[in-house]
Design a protein around this motif. Structure first.
Motif, mmCIF file in Angstrom:
data_model
loop_
_atom_site.group_PDB
_atom_site.id
_atom_site.type_symbol
_atom_site.label_atom_id
_atom_site.label_comp_id
_atom_site.label_asym_id
_atom_site.label_seq_id
_atom_site.Cartn_x
_atom_site.Cartn_y
_atom_site.Cartn_z
ATOM 1 N N HIS A 175 -0.460 10.379 7.246
ATOM 2 C CA HIS A 175 -0.452 9.195 8.087
ATOM 3 C C HIS A 175 -0.386 9.601 9.631
ATOM 4 O O HIS A 175 0.252 10.718 9.988
ATOM 5 C CB HIS A 175 0.745 8.575 7.845
ATOM 6 C CG HIS A 175 0.494 6.923 8.211
ATOM 7 N ND1 HIS A 175 0.808 6.528 9.515
ATOM 8 C CD2 HIS A 175 0.095 5.777 7.598
ATOM 9 C CE1 HIS A 175 0.624 5.334 9.786
ATOM 10 N NE2 HIS A 175 0.220 4.570 8.423
ATOM 11 N N ARG A 182 -3.021 4.572 9.174
ATOM 12 C CA ARG A 182 -3.343 4.771 7.731
ATOM 13 C C ARG A 182 -4.626 5.253 7.413
ATOM 14 O O ARG A 182 -5.677 5.075 8.159
ATOM 15 C CB ARG A 182 -3.296 3.169 7.043
ATOM 16 C CG ARG A 182 -3.282 3.353 5.580
ATOM 17 C CD ARG A 182 -3.316 1.895 4.983
ATOM 18 N NE ARG A 182 -4.661 1.321 5.049
ATOM 19 C CZ ARG A 182 -5.554 1.494 4.316
ATOM 20 N NH1 ARG A 182 -5.407 2.247 3.304
ATOM 21 N NH2 ARG A 182 -6.719 0.678 4.337
ATOM 22 N N GLN A 187 -0.974 7.684 0.803
ATOM 23 C CA GLN A 187 0.168 8.528 1.023
ATOM 24 C C GLN A 187 0.780 9.096 -0.127
ATOM 25 O O GLN A 187 0.794 8.530 -1.184
ATOM 26 C CB GLN A 187 1.100 7.561 2.001
ATOM 27 C CG GLN A 187 0.754 7.358 3.224
ATOM 28 C CD GLN A 187 1.970 6.899 4.102
ATOM 29 O OE1 GLN A 187 2.084 5.713 4.457
ATOM 30 N NE2 GLN A 187 2.671 7.853 4.690
ATOM 31 N N GLY A 222 4.440 5.948 8.293
ATOM 32 C CA GLY A 222 3.817 4.844 7.353
ATOM 33 C C GLY A 222 4.790 4.140 6.442
ATOM 34 O O GLY A 222 5.763 3.754 6.891
#
Length: 367
Positions: A175, A182, A187, A222
């Motif tokens: 991230h 994003r 992730q 993130g």
């Protein structure tokens, strides 16, 4: 029967990036596993579920019987072959299940029947995971953190890659660490992020580094969270500010948010890649709506739409730079100014990339 070999030399596994065979069911593996591991399960999710029910209702002996009934003949043969093939390709591979008990031991025994010996992790996933988390918790005793800060687009991540005693939290988290950070690829799970962080810390500290450099992050990168005590340790560390001209910041941000992002979407989507990217950018702009305010939100959306239309009409990306500049000036820079004012007492150095690298080299010359 001869005792099958076990090992709990977890540090060696980390330092040597030892390949691992995870024989847990996919549902377990997907929640969290280790670097350099492959999931070759003894039982699939449904088989594990049925054996679990049998264990609860009738005990361990009956559960084992059912497991052998479900995994036999061609099914057993294919799974043993997968383990043996992997071990042949990776001679130093080790094997583990959740607690290092029945599943990994059965897998070991079946591999030995096929003339392939392998060592299993003593205590399995649970013991190795505990070791890694303990290493994160205790790591602040062994190094001094230094934080690289700077405005969005200043090239902090690029700079960090040129510092050998650095840990790239954004890279580990997949991230970019911002509202528009994003990536198209997901992730890692929280567990996988923590495990990867532990690996990086153990390897860097074993090398002998007494100072480690990190990019300036919040508690979250993130959707993953930096372990609480570790994040608190970083939050009070000395701060180096990377100063980059606005024109260069626009180019760096444009390359990340537009050029690289669109390339990634094109490789992921067979059709409508540009539309998918634009939709995600639109969602990101909605997320900053409240902080921007109605008027600036309207402007930033219009600038993006103009740039998108220009790209579709003339295949030109240049107008996105106007959108990027507006984002930097009206959204990112005010937040940066506020944060840097709060943390002014932590600043120990300011400079461009070359000046910071010289500063780091001077500080690290004794290592």
């Amino acid at each position: 029967m001869q005792e099958l070999p076990q090992s709990d030399d977890f540090k060696s596994i980390v330092l040597n990036n030892t390949p691992l065979i995870d024989v847990r069911a996919p549902i377990e593996f997907n929640k969290g596993a280790f670097k350099n591991c492959v999931n070759l399960p003894l039982m699939n999710d449904e088989e594990r579920h049925l054996v679990g029910i049998k264990y609860k209702e009738h005990g361990n002996v009956e559960a084992i019987k059912l497991g052998h009934k479900l995994v036999k003949d061609e099914i057993k043969e294919s799974r043993v072959k997968a383990w043996c093939d992997y071990k042949m390709q990776h001679p130093n591979a080790l094997l583990y299940c959740f607690r290092g008990g029945q599943r990994s031991k059965i897998s070991q025994e079946w591999m030995r029947e096929s003339k392939i010996d392998i060592t299993r992790l003593r205590g399995g996933y649970k013991a190795f995971r505990s070791y890694l988390m303990r290493e994160i918790e205790e790591s602040p005793k062994h190094f001094k953190p230094i934080i690289i800060g700077g405005r969005t687009g200043s090239g902090k991540t690029i700079l960090l890659k040129d510092i050998k005693n650095s840990i790239d939290l954004e890279g580990l988290a997949n991230h970019r660490g911002s509202s528009f950070g994003r990536k198209i690829t997901p992730q890692p799970t929280q567990i996988n992020f923590e495990n990867a962080l532990a690996y990086d810390l153990i390897q860097k500290l074993d090398y002998g580094f007494k100072e480690l450099y990190f990019e300036d992050e919040g508690k979250y990168v993130g959707g993953v969270c930096i372990p609480k005590e570790f994040a608190e340790y970083l939050s009070s560390a000395p701060l180096i500010i990377l100063e980059t001209p606005e024109s260069q910041r626009i180019e760096i941000t444009f390359d990340e948010y537009v050029v690289q992002a669109q390339t990634s979407y094109k490789s992921h989507f067979e059709k409508n890649a540009l539309q998918e990217w634009a939709k995600d950018i639109g969602e990101a702009m909605k997320r900053i709506n409240r902080r921007l305010g109605l008027e600036r939100y309207k402007v930033v959306c219009e600038l993006f739409e103009d740039a998108l239309n220009e790209q579709m009409k003339n295949n030109s990306l240049n107008l996105y730079k106007t959108w990027v500049k507006y984002l930097l000036n009206e959204y990112y820079d005010p937040m940066y100014d506020y944060q840097i004012e709060k943390n002014a007492s932590r600043i120990v150095f300011r400079g461009n990339s070359e000046e910071i690298l010289s500063y780091v080299k001077e500080k690290s010359s004794g290592i």
